[in-house]
Design a protein around this motif. Sequence first.
Motif, PDB file in Angstrom:
ATOM      1  N   SER A 216       0.831  -1.207   0.000  1.00  0.00           N
ATOM      2  CA  SER A 216       0.000   0.000   0.000  1.00  0.00           C
ATOM      3  C   SER A 216       0.864   1.256   0.000  1.00  0.00           C
ATOM      4  N   LEU A 245      -8.810  -5.178  -2.103  1.00  0.00           N
ATOM      5  CA  LEU A 245      -8.463  -3.833  -2.551  1.00  0.00           C
ATOM      6  C   LEU A 245      -9.673  -2.949  -2.827  1.00  0.00           C
ATOM      7  N   SER A 248      -9.562  -0.075  -0.557  1.00  0.00           N
ATOM      8  CA  SER A 248      -8.557   0.918  -0.944  1.00  0.00           C
ATOM      9  C   SER A 248      -9.046   1.749  -2.123  1.00  0.00           C
ATOM     10  N   TRP A 252      -9.565   5.842  -2.291  1.00  0.00           N
ATOM     11  CA  TRP A 252      -8.994   6.654  -3.360  1.00  0.00           C
ATOM     12  C   TRP A 252     -10.065   7.552  -3.996  1.00  0.00           C
ATOM     13  N   ALA A 258      -5.873  10.181   0.112  1.00  0.00           N
ATOM     14  CA  ALA A 258      -5.542   8.871  -0.463  1.00  0.00           C
ATOM     15  C   ALA A 258      -5.443   8.958  -1.985  1.00  0.00           C
TER      16      ALA A 258
END
Length: 349
Positions: A216, A245, A248, A252, A258
């Motif tokens: 990451s 993911l 994540s 984002w 992020a």
Amino acid sequence: MSGEPSAPVVDVHAHVLLTEVEDAVTGAAGLRAQQELDLQRQGAESSAVSGRMVAERMHRLTDLDARRRDMDAAGVHAQLLSPSPSQYHYWAEPGPAWTVALTANRGIAATVAADPGRFHGLGLVPLQHPELAAAALDDALDRGLAGVEISSHAQRPDGGTVELSHPRLEPFWQRAARRGAVVFLHPFGCTLGARLDRFNLANTVGQPVENAVALSHLIFSGVLDRHPELRVLAAHGGGYLPTYLGRSDHAWQVRPDARECAHPPSSYLRGLWFDSLVHTPEALRALVAAVGADRVLLGSDHPFDMGVPDPVDRLAAAELSVEDQHAISTGNAELLGLVPRAGREQDTQ
């Protein structure tokens, strides 16, 4: 399984223990403090079990004849050798750290030279001293090694932490990308500390956590954007990251803090490589579904107890296509230049 395969089966996750590295650090002031920290993190019971395990398998870590017998039994033609992660010695100050890296590079190169038809190798760099890392990488490559092995982070002797996203590591990543080095990401130790000091949790939970955190850092910080040619190979199937993911990607999309990487995090899986050491057929199929069979390579963690003695059989148990099995056992290693010359010659005959 026994005998040589028609195409060279390559195990990219196999360790050796270099006695000359241990000799180089014997009696060093920082070594005892690191050992005490490792004991705290792993717990007394798990540390004792690990100590007995390593002692029982020492001949397989140091003796090439024993290693070749294991390989033949598993149907493995070639191994990519890397030092035991216990030999990172990231506690060391610059001078001793440089000695550790060069001693390891020299030792791995000598081991490979003893049987270049079956072995390729990875060296070490002093990750805790980023200003030395690129030069140590050059030393490994100039000795004919394929690249280097690194942990998920390094604790500096002064107590600071070097994450893989640390700006001072930019010359290292730049050099690795330019020279086509393989960087094998293999954690050692977990920053969750004493919470994992029972039941071998420091390994069974800690290692996958560390893989996910380290990858990451590479993704979110933009290291992979700046150096798309990097050849990063993650041990343990990349830990918890590849199949989780979605969270994540969501971060984002919704959080400005992020967004240092140019694309959704999941898109970077196609620029990384992963070993197959995920222990179950279901997990291997999930890894292949997440990253593609062309991004997975065979790995065993030979000869440690958390590894597997039968990586080829476990690959077969996942019931992937013949093409995908070939890619994982041979083809992807060929593309990364990890098949010893004799193995490549055998495959073309």
